[in-house]
Design a protein around this motif. Structure first.
Motif, mmCIF file in Angstrom:
data_model
loop_
_atom_site.group_PDB
_atom_site.id
_atom_site.type_symbol
_atom_site.label_atom_id
_atom_site.label_comp_id
_atom_site.label_asym_id
_atom_site.label_seq_id
_atom_site.Cartn_x
_atom_site.Cartn_y
_atom_site.Cartn_z
ATOM 1 N N ASP A 120 0.864 -1.182 0.000
ATOM 2 C CA ASP A 120 0.000 0.000 0.000
ATOM 3 C C ASP A 120 0.906 1.238 0.000
ATOM 4 O O ASP A 120 0.743 2.159 0.795
ATOM 5 C CB ASP A 120 -0.934 -0.024 1.216
ATOM 6 N N TYR A 168 2.193 2.484 3.339
ATOM 7 C CA TYR A 168 1.277 2.522 4.493
ATOM 8 C C TYR A 168 1.122 1.114 5.077
ATOM 9 O O TYR A 168 0.139 0.800 5.739
ATOM 10 C CB TYR A 168 -0.079 3.123 4.102
ATOM 11 N N HIS A 198 -2.345 -0.384 11.825
ATOM 12 C CA HIS A 198 -1.948 -1.698 11.329
ATOM 13 C C HIS A 198 -0.452 -1.688 11.053
ATOM 14 O O HIS A 198 0.132 -0.624 10.844
ATOM 15 C CB HIS A 198 -2.700 -2.041 10.041
ATOM 16 N N PHE A 201 -10.661 -1.407 1.381
ATOM 17 C CA PHE A 201 -10.159 -1.585 0.015
ATOM 18 C C PHE A 201 -10.977 -2.606 -0.792
ATOM 19 O O PHE A 201 -10.575 -2.996 -1.877
ATOM 20 C CB PHE A 201 -8.697 -2.052 0.044
ATOM 21 N N ARG A 241 1.690 13.144 11.263
ATOM 22 C CA ARG A 241 0.347 13.021 10.720
ATOM 23 C C ARG A 241 -0.060 11.589 11.076
ATOM 24 O O ARG A 241 0.686 10.640 10.822
ATOM 25 C CB ARG A 241 0.411 13.261 9.219
ATOM 26 N N ASP A 250 -2.149 8.371 10.726
ATOM 27 C CA ASP A 250 -2.942 7.641 9.749
ATOM 28 C C ASP A 250 -4.139 6.960 10.416
ATOM 29 O O ASP A 250 -4.004 6.336 11.473
ATOM 30 C CB ASP A 250 -2.021 6.575 9.121
ATOM 31 N N VAL A 251 -5.287 7.037 9.776
ATOM 32 C CA VAL A 251 -6.514 6.362 10.239
ATOM 33 C C VAL A 251 -6.729 6.573 11.747
ATOM 34 O O VAL A 251 -7.007 5.630 12.490
ATOM 35 C CB VAL A 251 -6.486 4.844 9.922
ATOM 36 N N GLU A 253 -5.669 12.143 10.773
ATOM 37 C CA GLU A 253 -6.438 11.766 9.589
ATOM 38 C C GLU A 253 -7.646 11.007 10.105
ATOM 39 O O GLU A 253 -7.556 9.830 10.426
ATOM 40 C CB GLU A 253 -5.636 10.866 8.644
ATOM 41 N N HIS A 276 -3.061 12.408 -1.204
ATOM 42 C CA HIS A 276 -2.719 11.234 -2.013
ATOM 43 C C HIS A 276 -3.840 10.186 -2.067
ATOM 44 O O HIS A 276 -3.638 9.116 -2.627
ATOM 45 C CB HIS A 276 -1.453 10.599 -1.427
ATOM 46 N N ASP A 277 -4.985 10.473 -1.471
ATOM 47 C CA ASP A 277 -6.093 9.515 -1.457
ATOM 48 C C ASP A 277 -7.299 9.957 -2.275
ATOM 49 O O ASP A 277 -8.258 9.193 -2.397
ATOM 50 C CB ASP A 277 -6.581 9.295 -0.008
ATOM 51 N N ARG A 330 -6.399 5.016 -6.431
ATOM 52 C CA ARG A 330 -5.849 6.350 -6.208
ATOM 53 C C ARG A 330 -4.571 6.670 -6.977
ATOM 54 O O ARG A 330 -3.952 7.704 -6.756
ATOM 55 C CB ARG A 330 -5.600 6.508 -4.696
ATOM 56 N N ARG A 385 -1.167 10.250 -7.727
ATOM 57 C CA ARG A 385 0.150 9.964 -7.147
ATOM 58 C C ARG A 385 1.273 9.990 -8.173
ATOM 59 O O ARG A 385 2.379 9.498 -7.918
ATOM 60 C CB ARG A 385 0.103 8.580 -6.487
HETATM 61 C C1 GLC Z 1 -4.862 6.271 5.090
HETATM 62 C C2 GLC Z 1 -3.851 6.674 4.051
HETATM 63 C C3 GLC Z 1 -4.048 5.810 2.849
HETATM 64 C C4 GLC Z 1 -3.806 4.374 3.253
HETATM 65 C C5 GLC Z 1 -4.697 3.975 4.416
HETATM 66 C C6 GLC Z 1 -4.239 2.704 5.063
HETATM 67 O O1 GLC Z 1 -6.157 6.533 4.689
HETATM 68 O O2 GLC Z 1 -3.961 8.030 3.767
HETATM 69 O O3 GLC Z 1 -3.214 6.152 1.793
HETATM 70 O O4 GLC Z 1 -4.051 3.524 2.173
HETATM 71 O O5 GLC Z 1 -4.696 4.945 5.435
HETATM 72 O O6 GLC Z 1 -3.042 2.911 5.751
#
Ligand code: GLC
Length: 580
Positions: free
Chosen positions: A79, A82, A122, A167, A224, A226-227, A292, A353-354, A443, A447
């Protein structure tokens, strides 16, 4: 000049000014670098840390305050990073830890702060912890770092509940026990190679504390996160009642993996760690956390930025607002109402980037509709309209008090790559949804590597022709060297906006609605943090030009009409004559 009569510069106050000596992050403009795609120093077709370091002066000249780097850690890149296999080292594709140290030091020398991406929901399935969990028995300490459960159904061969992956496909996968027989299931809200960690476990909490300290000790200015709305799960693991894109608290829905109250304890704990790094009496030394968190409504988001939690949270409701005065007026008002109630700044954002780049998205969306990827078989967006609206949107955004994020390449007006051949696509969303009724292109289109020069291989992205995603034909003409110093270019617009905003501290200013606001016009007054200057900001979403009151036009996202009015899809900053 023709103008509507004089303008009352008081308006209806929506948001009071920040204190003039408030810390840097309350009005910072932060530039997001997606390391794979910004600058490739070694010619392997993938961006890297030395490439970034070499080009940092570009960001100083652009006038941003800080840089956020998407993940650069050791990763199998399922990913795009990520999926972290080692939080304390850099993936060889990006460089080394020494390169990271050099980058941080070079940024600081230029007066830029550095935020990095922390991915705590994760790990990668290649992480040592997950490998150990697979090798260990159910109920073991190793398994308890993740979320393993017995299956349902008479033979345990059905997943424990109905949770899906963001996903596409199931949110649980079954593992084989060390002896080869089918065993328990583990949770992965994202790809199968991104097992969710168990935040109920103190050992997990302690490990991420240590990871924070590892990077804070290396000098980063923040993270930042994530999730950020996903770390804590309802421990009864009830079935969901919506799609994975449904927010918890959406009326009539239960999404037990999103926005659970328990996440806030984690952020309080992290805030205490970050605060240890503040040098007393020096607000410039404050380190920050930015969430985020895809949560609704704005009040729920504001809970992440209470005084003892994070500093910032991306305002995704703003990003998801369709092109129109009423929607923006509503989201701006709600954002200030919710954030002012907890004393936090609002953090504006239009691209990352999403999501589909806003120079493309704003040409196609109505009422916030946002497709997950656009391909050659889809109707192609109107590039000129998209760019015009994107420039107007950014010119509006950068006049709003609070902080803001800018995604790499938006300062060039880059559109989404909307005709990328499928064989290039790498986003796990594309691969996991292919052939299903959840199908989404993913996405990759936002990118694509940056164009730095019109001529030369990979439009100056690197020294070779290689580029991990193909650049669309339009990119070379939008390269940095085509726009630098060119009046009217999008790059010049961004520089001018950032320069003026910084000089007069509009990020610390107050916001009041101007009486010019109506169904198709958004008009607000920003009185600068130092109280010396009021700017009237007018965006025209309607078909007819909007006349301006008297004052000096500072910046316009597109040329004004011959008689000095604001044309359709244009934002203007107008300096009002001072009251005296
Ligand atoms: C966040 C990131 C994204 C990633 C996801 C899982 O939403 O911005 O790019 O795929 O988390 O880590």
């Amino acid at each position: 000049m023709t103008h509507a009569s004089t303008h009352d510069s008081s308006g209806t106050l929506v948001h009071p000014a920040d204190s003039p000596d408030s810390p840097w992050w309350r009005d910072a403009v932060i530039y997001q670098i997606y390391p794979r795609s910004w600058a490739d120093a070694n010619g392997d077709g993938i961006g890297d840390l030395p490439g970034i370091t070499a080009r940092l002066p570009y960001l100083r000249d652009l006038g941003v305050d800080a840089v956020w780097l998407s993940p650069f850690y050791v990763s199998p890149m399922n990913d795009a990073g990520y999926d972290v296999a080692d939080y304390r080292d850099i993936d060889p594709v990006f460089g080394t830890l020494e390169d990271a140290d050099t980058l941080i030091a070079a940024a600081h020398d230029l007066g830029l702060k550095i935020l990095i991406d922390l991915v705590p929901n994760h790990t990668s399935s290649e992480h040592e912890w997950f490998k150990a969990a697979l090798a260990a028995a159910p109920g073991s300490r190793e398994r308890n770092r993740y979320i393993f459960r017995d299956g349902s159904g008479p033979h345990g061969d059905l997943p424990p509940n109905n949770w899906r992956s963001v996903f596409g496909g199931q949110g649980w996968s079954r593992v084989n026990d060390p002896d080869g027989t089918p065993g328990q299931w583990y949770l992965h809200i994202f790809d199968t190679t991104q097992p969710d960690v168990n935040w109920e476990n103190e050992e997990v909490r302690a490990e991420y504390d240590a990871i924070l300290r590892f990077w804070l000790d290396r000098g980063v200015d923040g993270f930042r996160v994530d999730v950020a709305h996903g770390l804590v799960k309802d421990q009864t693991f009830p079935d969901t009642t919506g799609s994975m894109h449904t927010a918890e608290n959406e009326p009539g829905h239960r999404m037990p993996m999103w926005d659970q109250d328990g996440v806030h304890d984690i952020y309080r704990r992290w805030r205490r760690i970050l605060d240890e790094y503040t040098v007393p009496g020096d607000p410039d030394s404050e380190r920050i956390l930015c969430a985020e968190a895809w949560v609704q409504p704005e009040e729920r988001l504001a809970r992440y930025v209470r005084p003892d939690e994070m500093h910032q949270a991306f305002n995704f409701e703003f990003l998801d607002t369709g092109w129109g005065a009423a929607g923006y007026r509503h989201v701006i008002e709600e954002s200030y109402r919710s954030n002012d109630a907890v004393g936090a700044p609002t953090t504006w954002v239009l691209s990352n980037h999403d999501v589909i780049r806003h120079a493309t998205r704003l040409a196609i969306l109505s009422e916030g509709y946002r497709p997950n990827g656009i391909g050659a078989d889809d109707p192609q967006p109107d590039a000129e309209l998209g760019l015009r609206r994107a420039r107007a949107a950014t010119t509006m955004m950068l006049a709003l008090p609070g902080g803001a994020y800018v995604y790499q390449g938006e300062e060039l007006g880059l559109p989404e790559h909307t005709t990328m051949p499928d064989e290039w696509r790498q986003d796990p969303i594309f691969h996991r949804t292919k052939g299903t009724d959840e199908f989404a292109l993913g996405r990759d289109g936002c990118r694509v590597p940056m164009p730095w020069t019109k001529e030369g291989p990979s439009a100056g992205f690197g020294p070779s022709e290689r580029s991990w995603l193909p650049q669309p034909a339009a990119y070379a003409g939008l390269a940095v060297d085509q726009q630098q110093g060119v009046p009217g270019s999008t790059l010049t617009l961004y520089r001018d906006l950032l320069d003026y905003r910084r000089k007069h501290r509009f990020g610390h200013g107050s916001l009041a609605w101007s009486p010019l606001t109506d169904a198709t016009t958004l008009a607000f007054l920003n009185t600068s943090g130092d109280g010396t200057r009021t700017v009237l900001v007018v965006t025209n979403f309607g078909p007819d030009p909007v006349p301006l009151p008297g004052g000096d036009v500072i910046i316009a996202s597109s040329p004004l009409t011959d008689d000095g009015a604001v044309p359709t899809d244009t934002t203007v900053w107008l300096r009002l004559p001072s009251a005296s």
